[in-house]
Design an enzyme around this catalytic site. Sequence first.
Site, mmCIF file in Angstrom:
data_model
loop_
_atom_site.group_PDB
_atom_site.id
_atom_site.type_symbol
_atom_site.label_atom_id
_atom_site.label_comp_id
_atom_site.label_asym_id
_atom_site.label_seq_id
_atom_site.Cartn_x
_atom_site.Cartn_y
_atom_site.Cartn_z
ATOM 1 N N ARG A 159 -7.005 5.882 -29.262
ATOM 2 C CA ARG A 159 -7.934 4.849 -28.758
ATOM 3 C C ARG A 159 -7.212 3.764 -28.930
ATOM 4 O O ARG A 159 -6.842 3.144 -29.900
ATOM 5 C CB ARG A 159 -9.354 4.720 -29.450
ATOM 6 C CG ARG A 159 -10.128 3.503 -28.707
ATOM 7 C CD ARG A 159 -11.506 3.388 -29.371
ATOM 8 N NE ARG A 159 -12.110 1.823 -29.214
ATOM 9 C CZ ARG A 159 -12.463 1.204 -29.902
ATOM 10 N NH1 ARG A 159 -12.438 1.222 -31.237
ATOM 11 N NH2 ARG A 159 -12.925 -0.064 -29.437
ATOM 12 N N HIS A 184 -10.883 -5.716 -26.038
ATOM 13 C CA HIS A 184 -10.838 -5.863 -27.425
ATOM 14 C C HIS A 184 -10.584 -7.249 -27.779
ATOM 15 O O HIS A 184 -9.801 -7.326 -28.569
ATOM 16 C CB HIS A 184 -10.092 -4.817 -28.064
ATOM 17 C CG HIS A 184 -10.433 -4.386 -29.418
ATOM 18 N ND1 HIS A 184 -10.551 -2.950 -29.771
ATOM 19 C CD2 HIS A 184 -10.598 -5.258 -30.463
ATOM 20 C CE1 HIS A 184 -10.906 -3.224 -31.026
ATOM 21 N NE2 HIS A 184 -10.899 -4.354 -31.574
ATOM 22 N N GLU A 186 -17.341 -3.883 -29.538
ATOM 23 C CA GLU A 186 -17.985 -4.668 -30.566
ATOM 24 C C GLU A 186 -18.408 -6.062 -29.830
ATOM 25 O O GLU A 186 -18.220 -7.069 -30.328
ATOM 26 C CB GLU A 186 -17.321 -4.860 -31.796
ATOM 27 C CG GLU A 186 -17.051 -3.523 -32.608
ATOM 28 C CD GLU A 186 -16.486 -3.730 -33.969
ATOM 29 O OE1 GLU A 186 -16.561 -4.964 -34.312
ATOM 30 O OE2 GLU A 186 -16.486 -2.655 -34.672
ATOM 31 N N ASN A 231 -18.954 2.044 -34.052
ATOM 32 C CA ASN A 231 -17.959 1.806 -35.065
ATOM 33 C C ASN A 231 -18.835 1.775 -36.414
ATOM 34 O O ASN A 231 -19.952 0.819 -36.336
ATOM 35 C CB ASN A 231 -17.245 0.402 -34.784
ATOM 36 C CG ASN A 231 -16.334 0.434 -33.753
ATOM 37 O OD1 ASN A 231 -16.166 1.732 -33.261
ATOM 38 N ND2 ASN A 231 -15.624 -0.829 -33.324
ATOM 39 N N TYR A 235 -18.875 1.081 -40.457
ATOM 40 C CA TYR A 235 -18.118 0.869 -41.912
ATOM 41 C C TYR A 235 -18.795 0.710 -43.125
ATOM 42 O O TYR A 235 -18.212 1.246 -43.885
ATOM 43 C CB TYR A 235 -17.146 -0.756 -41.560
ATOM 44 C CG TYR A 235 -16.076 -0.446 -40.604
ATOM 45 C CD1 TYR A 235 -16.200 -0.850 -39.433
ATOM 46 C CD2 TYR A 235 -14.914 -0.144 -40.820
ATOM 47 C CE1 TYR A 235 -15.192 -0.695 -38.215
ATOM 48 C CE2 TYR A 235 -13.565 0.117 -40.073
ATOM 49 C CZ TYR A 235 -14.085 -0.418 -38.545
ATOM 50 O OH TYR A 235 -13.013 -0.200 -37.812
ATOM 51 N N GLU A 249 -14.336 3.960 -34.542
ATOM 52 C CA GLU A 249 -13.843 3.144 -35.776
ATOM 53 C C GLU A 249 -14.539 3.783 -36.996
ATOM 54 O O GLU A 249 -15.721 3.559 -36.951
ATOM 55 C CB GLU A 249 -13.923 1.784 -35.430
ATOM 56 C CG GLU A 249 -12.895 1.234 -34.384
ATOM 57 C CD GLU A 249 -12.769 -0.232 -34.422
ATOM 58 O OE1 GLU A 249 -13.122 -0.833 -35.313
ATOM 59 O OE2 GLU A 249 -12.681 -0.920 -33.194
HETATM 60 C C1 GCO Z 1 -13.595 -4.314 -35.713
HETATM 61 C C2 GCO Z 1 -12.663 -4.262 -34.640
HETATM 62 C C3 GCO Z 1 -11.414 -3.982 -35.335
HETATM 63 C C4 GCO Z 1 -11.215 -4.346 -36.915
HETATM 64 C C5 GCO Z 1 -11.748 -3.300 -37.878
HETATM 65 C C6 GCO Z 1 -11.329 -3.697 -39.190
HETATM 66 O O1 GCO Z 1 -14.301 -3.268 -35.754
HETATM 67 O O2 GCO Z 1 -14.036 -5.673 -36.292
HETATM 68 O O3 GCO Z 1 -13.069 -3.290 -33.747
HETATM 69 O O4 GCO Z 1 -10.631 -4.629 -34.691
HETATM 70 O O5 GCO Z 1 -9.805 -4.752 -37.056
HETATM 71 O O6 GCO Z 1 -12.979 -3.151 -37.595
HETATM 72 O O7 GCO Z 1 -12.257 -4.737 -39.455
#
Ligand code: GCO
Length: 460
Positions: free
Chosen positions: A80, A124, A169, A296, A298, A355
């Site tokens: 990606r 992006h 995002e 995404n 995290y 992500e």
């Molecule tokens: C985001 C973006 C990425 C970041 C990654 C780490 O999710 O903020 O898609 O460009 O670099 O997530 O923060």
Amino acid sequence: MGEGTFRRFPDGFVWGAATASYQIEGAWDEDGRGPSVWDTFAHTPGKICDGSTGDVAADHYHRYHEDVDIMAGIGLNAYRFSIAWPRVFPTGTDEVNEAGLAFYDRLVDALLEKNITPYPTLFHWDLPQALQNSGGWANRDICSQFADYASTVAERLSDRVSHWITHNEPAVHSLLGHFMGIHAPGLTDPMATFQTIHHLLLSHGLAAQAIRAAAKTLPEVGITLSLAPVHPAEDRDADREAAQRFDGVFNRMFLDPVFKARYPEDIGELLEVIMPKPEPGDMETIATPLGFLGVNYYTRHVMKHDPDVFPLQASEVRPEGPEYSGMWEIYPPGMYELLMRLDADYAPGKILITENGIPVPDGKDFDGRVRDYRRIRYVRDNLEQTHRAIEEDVPVEGYFHWSMTDNFEWAFGYTMRFGMVYVDYATQERTVKESGRWYAQVIRDNGLDAGVCGPPFFPC
Ligand code: GCO
């Protein structure tokens, strides 16, 4: 493999890695590329914590062949990346920059030569500065301009590309870039923020329709949303209500329009004066059927009631006890919780984890290897939680690690390393980290042993 600890993923599971144009390409002013809002922002003193820019980044524009070879060596079956709008249209509209499109032609061909499926993201965050000068995402004109850009790229690449992501995002780009001012274009304008949200979503729907109209092969079109479970800091009504408000703006403000063709009612009441005023047909366009939802994930968000914070009266807390990376709490159960919620509340037909990753202050050991076992443990645990959800019939069909190579981490500059591949920015030398070697094993096995951490397989 450990007895009973092996997690096998479905046949045909997509194993990839993700990057973004401004974060890796460099060549910011080469071959006709026009300036983006991120070039302007990063060139403004004080905006990036280490004073760096994406002018060179990981020099992927010149080193893409080497990078694709590394991807093939790891065994990725998908990659990606994002297409830089200002490389294709230097001023956002009008003349196509042939040299810019030709770069993505070469990249796609290099990927296909190694049997790596391309998954391009059309936006992006690196908006052509010329469009920002005429209002950017706050100006409704940008919706048709984005659709035209999408159509041009699809016409060029869709004979070889059939998986498309419109936006990355929209929550982060709108809130950090237009409300908090800590990302490009650096605005702190609530009205512009919510107009941006609406136009990012509307342009997604228009672009999805444009790609399907232009594509030479049957396209699968999705959108990538930054999503997370939101928990109250304490078990009390005030914090639960604060969490609900944050969930409304961070998650449901994007999920409800895309899947239900409406904005969340509670947020509409809370933010009435600044909420978008959709025109007839807008919400139906936004809810154009998706081929997949890009997620995404995290970490989670833990919120407390905070009457001093406008307009949500909520602020984030960092609970004692959990483990943290350089940017956020390490909370793998949130992956399972999020996927179960998405399936229950929105029933996306297909989900790709577009992500997932962790910043670790990597460095080379005496023998030149990068033993990033914390990253292996993070990915192992998040994949195990993903597997839990798949076992309960949540339709997750792929995983893209963030990121492929170390890269420019927005306002953190190069202080945060997310890659499976270490980049020595002084020499641009690449070194596959232990996480890249471990991920290669996961791909070969189409699964992972949840009981081990990474070669030489230290339990951790
Ligand atoms: C985001 C973006 C990425 C970041 C990654 C780490 O999710 O903020 O898609 O460009 O670099 O997530 O923060």
